[in-house]
Design an enzyme around this catalytic site. Sequence first.
Site, PDB file in Angstrom:
ATOM      1  CB  CYS A 177      -8.813   4.838  -1.208  1.00 10.35           C
ATOM      2  SG  CYS A 177      -9.747   6.231  -0.490  1.00 10.35           S
ATOM      3  CD  GLU A 224      -1.954  -0.745   2.733  1.00 10.30           C
ATOM      4  OE1 GLU A 224      -1.140   0.307   2.373  1.00 10.30           O
ATOM      5  OE2 GLU A 224      -2.484  -1.468   1.753  1.00 10.30           O
ATOM      6  NE  ARG A 270       0.273   3.494   1.257  1.00 14.38           N
ATOM      7  CZ  ARG A 270       1.204   4.696   0.799  1.00 14.38           C
ATOM      8  NH1 ARG A 270       1.160   5.900   1.775  1.00 14.38           N
ATOM      9  NH2 ARG A 270       1.400   4.486  -0.367  1.00 14.38           N
TER      10      ARG A 270
END
Length: 465
Positions: A177, A224, A270
């Site tokens: 991220c 993910e 998640r």
Amino acid sequence: MVFRHRLGIRTKRDSLLAQSDGNTAFLFCSPRRQSRLDPMENRFNFLREQNCWSIDDVAGCFGVSTDIVARWDSGACEADPECLLELENTLKYKKNFDRGLPMHDFTFIDLFAGIGGVRKGFEAAGGKCVFTSEWDTYAQQTYRDNFDVDHEIAGDITEVEAEDIPAHDVLLAGFPCQPFSIAGVSKKNALGRAHGFMDKAQGTLFFDVLRILKHHRPAAFMLENVKNLRSHNKGDTFRTIMGALQHELGYHVQARVIDGKGYVPQHRERIFIVGFRQNVGFDFDACKFADPQNGPTLESILHAPGELPEAQYTLAPEDTGVNEASVVNAKYTLSDKLWKYLFDYAAKHKAKGNGFGFGLCGPEDKARTLSARYYKDGSEILIRQDGKNPRRLTPRECARLMGFDCGEEKMKITVSDTRAYKQFGNSVVVPVIKEIAWHMKPYVLKSMEAKPERAKILSENVAAE
């Protein structure tokens, strides 16, 4: 039996058998409301004979009585649907083996692969990995030790050209991220040129996912990330990701947050982003996942006195000089100094009204999220011990907590405890990935069969610039 294990299939029936009281007939034999099945309609008999299995073979494989199998075979009652599916998969495997055809249903690439949790899930659904990328050399070691890797593992994905990656049906990535920069946008503005979502993604690892998707146009993808991706950078990160995937690459995209607590004794939410090249009717929100309220407790993953000792983690009771409950190696018990520090730290923050502190658990509890920092002090998941300081989980217990160990199948842990804690803390809950893979599979195959549509690319070809 051999073929079934090669396929890596573990069905709900396995769980039912494990939980049954021995009276399995009612589970697997539904009487016909009318007469016996027409011989031409008896799928079970056909599949059994095509596989060259006897009634005894089937009974032994599926763990039911020969009487039940005989009734399935004669058409006196309907066979269990999951048993039929496994017979079909076994027959397909055998036919492909005999003809020299591929032993898989689809291919995938594994980006930011870590120790292979995503790969493990999609292999269980019939996929074959044709490319792997992971920059951490210790994670690569664990990956190689646990998978039959028939290709080189690429390190830095930013240095790999998209055309050097094999064609594939599904792209899988647990990308980091990162906030998106305005550098790419500013450059276009200075030149008086239009900019898009992919320009904002330049300089991030997500951009590498985009350029590979754009070049290969696989049938589907699954990404993910952490749950707070939606709110990261005030929501701009998530908007940029969805905009690039939907509007610039033309994929049909859905996202969903899933808690692994329904499968393992750990609260681990998640976000999963799934996309298909065509609109194949996939509805992520309609997919069923295990209820987090009804998941297992820590007792299911903690070392048990009766299990075989594993030298680096547990000691045989007779070697410990104490009682049978003290099988976990003493090195995982917190020192007095560390335990006092954690206790005082938690008390200080509690007095200030903050929630910071350790997570002390017993066998009946469910744990907090295992993080990559667990190696430092283990504070988020500490296990109570009678008359002693609490202890950390062992790496073997972490493997179970993340769903890597399944039944008698044990993950090979060949790195140090510190490395293992980091690797498991950065990984995914494998049973969740397996469930997603099985939900996606029929739609992946449907997308593979459809003629690839020409995506509407709204921005310039970034890769050519």
